[in-house]
Design a protein around this motif. Structure first.
Motif, PDB file in Angstrom:
ATOM      1  N   UNK A   6       0.831  -1.209   0.000  1.00  0.00           N
ATOM      2  CA  UNK A   6       0.000   0.000   0.000  1.00  0.00           C
ATOM      3  C   UNK A   6       0.864   1.256   0.000  1.00  0.00           C
ATOM      4  N   UNK A   7       2.083   1.140   0.547  1.00  0.00           N
ATOM      5  CA  UNK A   7       2.983   2.300   0.609  1.00  0.00           C
ATOM      6  C   UNK A   7       3.896   2.411  -0.607  1.00  0.00           C
ATOM      7  N   UNK A   8       3.785   1.426  -1.507  1.00  0.00           N
ATOM      8  CA  UNK A   8       4.604   1.437  -2.712  1.00  0.00           C
ATOM      9  C   UNK A   8       6.105   1.424  -2.386  1.00  0.00           C
ATOM     10  N   UNK A   9       6.496   0.509  -1.519  1.00  0.00           N
ATOM     11  CA  UNK A   9       7.906   0.451  -1.104  1.00  0.00           C
ATOM     12  C   UNK A   9       8.768  -0.455  -1.994  1.00  0.00           C
ATOM     13  N   UNK A  10       8.222  -0.919  -3.103  1.00  0.00           N
ATOM     14  CA  UNK A  10       9.004  -1.821  -3.949  1.00  0.00           C
ATOM     15  C   UNK A  10       9.690  -1.059  -5.078  1.00  0.00           C
ATOM     16  N   UNK A  11      10.787  -1.601  -5.532  1.00  0.00           N
ATOM     17  CA  UNK A  11      11.489  -1.003  -6.666  1.00  0.00           C
ATOM     18  C   UNK A  11      11.904  -2.112  -7.623  1.00  0.00           C
ATOM     19  N   UNK A  12      11.996  -1.747  -8.895  1.00  0.00           N
ATOM     20  CA  UNK A  12      12.429  -2.713  -9.894  1.00  0.00           C
ATOM     21  C   UNK A  12      13.899  -2.517 -10.200  1.00  0.00           C
ATOM     22  N   UNK A  65      17.794  -7.466 -23.851  1.00  0.00           N
ATOM     23  CA  UNK A  65      16.628  -7.457 -22.989  1.00  0.00           C
ATOM     24  C   UNK A  65      17.085  -7.336 -21.541  1.00  0.00           C
ATOM     25  N   UNK A  66      16.119  -7.161 -20.645  1.00  0.00           N
ATOM     26  CA  UNK A  66      16.431  -7.086 -19.212  1.00  0.00           C
ATOM     27  C   UNK A  66      15.464  -7.965 -18.435  1.00  0.00           C
ATOM     28  N   UNK A  67      15.952  -8.578 -17.368  1.00  0.00           N
ATOM     29  CA  UNK A  67      15.034  -9.248 -16.452  1.00  0.00           C
ATOM     30  C   UNK A  67      14.680  -8.271 -15.337  1.00  0.00           C
ATOM     31  N   UNK A  68      13.386  -8.124 -15.079  1.00  0.00           N
ATOM     32  CA  UNK A  68      12.924  -7.269 -13.984  1.00  0.00           C
ATOM     33  C   UNK A  68      12.959  -8.067 -12.685  1.00  0.00           C
ATOM     34  N   UNK A  69      13.715  -7.564 -11.712  1.00  0.00           N
ATOM     35  CA  UNK A  69      13.853  -8.243 -10.417  1.00  0.00           C
ATOM     36  C   UNK A  69      13.437  -7.268  -9.321  1.00  0.00           C
ATOM     37  N   UNK A  70      12.515  -7.711  -8.486  1.00  0.00           N
ATOM     38  CA  UNK A  70      11.945  -6.796  -7.506  1.00  0.00           C
ATOM     39  C   UNK A  70      12.808  -6.719  -6.241  1.00  0.00           C
ATOM     40  N   UNK A  71      12.882  -5.552  -5.640  1.00  0.00           N
ATOM     41  CA  UNK A  71      13.526  -5.328  -4.345  1.00  0.00           C
ATOM     42  C   UNK A  71      12.551  -4.552  -3.464  1.00  0.00           C
ATOM     43  N   UNK A  72      12.731  -4.748  -2.184  1.00  0.00           N
ATOM     44  CA  UNK A  72      11.886  -4.044  -1.210  1.00  0.00           C
ATOM     45  C   UNK A  72      12.729  -2.971  -0.550  1.00  0.00           C
ATOM     46  N   UNK A  73      12.364  -1.720  -0.813  1.00  0.00           N
ATOM     47  CA  UNK A  73      13.079  -0.590  -0.202  1.00  0.00           C
ATOM     48  C   UNK A  73      12.433  -0.320   1.148  1.00  0.00           C
ATOM     49  N   UNK A 101       1.706  -8.648  -5.486  1.00  0.00           N
ATOM     50  CA  UNK A 101       3.077  -8.191  -5.692  1.00  0.00           C
ATOM     51  C   UNK A 101       3.504  -8.440  -7.147  1.00  0.00           C
ATOM     52  N   UNK A 102       3.156  -9.607  -7.662  1.00  0.00           N
ATOM     53  CA  UNK A 102       3.471  -9.929  -9.052  1.00  0.00           C
ATOM     54  C   UNK A 102       2.812  -8.949 -10.003  1.00  0.00           C
ATOM     55  N   UNK A 103       1.603  -8.551  -9.666  1.00  0.00           N
ATOM     56  CA  UNK A 103       0.896  -7.597 -10.503  1.00  0.00           C
ATOM     57  C   UNK A 103       1.560  -6.223 -10.445  1.00  0.00           C
ATOM     58  N   UNK A 104       2.061  -5.870  -9.272  1.00  0.00           N
ATOM     59  CA  UNK A 104       2.807  -4.612  -9.138  1.00  0.00           C
ATOM     60  C   UNK A 104       4.017  -4.628 -10.089  1.00  0.00           C
ATOM     61  N   UNK A 105       4.732  -5.757 -10.079  1.00  0.00           N
ATOM     62  CA  UNK A 105       5.932  -5.893 -10.913  1.00  0.00           C
ATOM     63  C   UNK A 105       5.574  -5.801 -12.397  1.00  0.00           C
ATOM     64  N   UNK A 106       4.524  -6.512 -12.768  1.00  0.00           N
ATOM     65  CA  UNK A 106       4.073  -6.510 -14.161  1.00  0.00           C
ATOM     66  C   UNK A 106       3.693  -5.099 -14.614  1.00  0.00           C
TER      67      UNK A 106
END
Ligand code: C2E
Ligand code: CA
Ligand code: CA
Ligand code: CA
Length: 269
Positions: free
Chosen positions: A35-41, A55-63, A88-93
């Motif tokens: 809800x706080x949008x603390x993730x980063x790609x 190409x690039x692989x998108x890998x999620x991190x939690x800030x 979370x997967x949808x956020x990444x997508x």
């Protein structure tokens, strides 16, 4: 009261309780973080035989506001367990598509969990993201693991066919570590295999890893699949892979996962 059995028991029980409590806390915090949008790609490049980034692989991190940057190994398993992985997967997508909309030459691979893939809205979601942002479908690759292939096969096959019709690419991540069979590879509309870094790490010295990798590459060639080797850390590994027909490489040797800003310069050429 201090017999060996009980001793052993009470030795691990607090650790177990701690682990459960840790998972609980992380679970609660994850909900909050979404809800706080603390993730980063972070993006990690995939290069071709000439070292050009394709190409690039998108890998999620939690800030995390207190704990700093947290790697997915610490929260993806928790999110898988408590069901937040779909969100979370949808956020990444979504955020990967936003990046691709901003950078018309950007191609990306996204990790898709089993639960997210099987979600009834998944196909529509992909379709509307691509349409809304006017992203050519072939710029998006979905990485799924072999664990998906032991789910309801007919359902998975149908969904993969629909995704193929949309034009997105499908990749089998961590190939060789799970239970996939050659039958699956032949029957499903798969475009790419990713050789797990466990098999790449000890190349070229480890003879059983070496024969396995040679086998995967030969098989992929016959089935007309492209192959990305992951976890490439040095020139010797890359050379062995190249000699045996690998076309795409990903690993620290070419670049670590970094926020998009670090790639803008190389990307816009
Ligand atoms: P993966 O999909 O196999 O991603 C590759 C992992 O290997 C990444 O770890 C990457 O940083 C690491 N790596 C890349 N090159 C090298 C190398 O040369 N040497 C070594 N030792 N490692 C390398 P990361 O980013 O910590 O991600 C770990 C796993 O978390 C991923 O493994 C993936 O399974 C999962 N994950 C990451 N992002 C997502 C996501 O958005 N959704 C889902 N469902 N899972 C994700
Ligand atoms: Ca992956
Ligand atoms: Ca992988
Ligand atoms: Ca892996």
């Amino acid at each position: 009261a201090k017999d060996a059995g009980r001793g052993t028991c009470s030795w691990y029980e607090p650790a177990l309780r701690e682990r459960i409590e840790h998972r609980f806390t992380v679970g609660e915090e994850l909900r909050h973080a979404l809800s706080k949008d603390e993730f980063v790609l972070y993006l990690q490049p995939q290069v071709d035989g000439n070292g050009q980034i394709c190409s690039f692989e998108a890998l999620v991190r939690w800030q995390h506001p207190q704990r700093g940057l947290i790697l997915p190994g610490e929260f993806i398993p928790v999110a898988e367990e408590n069901g937040l992985i779909a969100e979370l997967g949808d956020w990444v997508l979504n955020h990967t598509c936003l990046l691709m909309a901003q950078h018309p030459r950007l191609h990306c691979s996204v990790n898709v969990s089993v639960r997210q893939f099987l979600h009834p809205e998944f196909l529509d979601r992909i379709d509307s993201l691509l349409r809304d942002h006017e992203i050519g479908a072939s710029r998006l690759t979905l990485e799924v693991t072999e664990s998906l292939l032991i789910a309801d096969f007919e359902q998975v096959a149908l969904k993969m066919q629909s995704l193929q019709q949309l034009g997105v690419r499908l990749s089998i991540d961590d190939f060789g570590t799970g239970y996939s069979s050659l039958v699956y590879l032949k029957r499903l509309p798969i475009d790419e295999l990713k050789i797990d870094r466990d098999f790449v790490r000890d190349l070229p010295g480890d003879t059983s890893d070496a024969s396995l990798v040679v086998l995967i590459l030969a098989m992929a060639r016959h089935l007309n699949l492209s192959v990305v080797a992951e976890g490439v850390e040095n020139a010797e590994q890359a050379e062995f892979l190249r000699q045996h027909g690998c076309h795409y490489y990903q690993g620290y040797f070419y670049g670590r996962p970094q926020p998009i800003d670090s790639w803008l310069e190389v990307m816009d050429h």
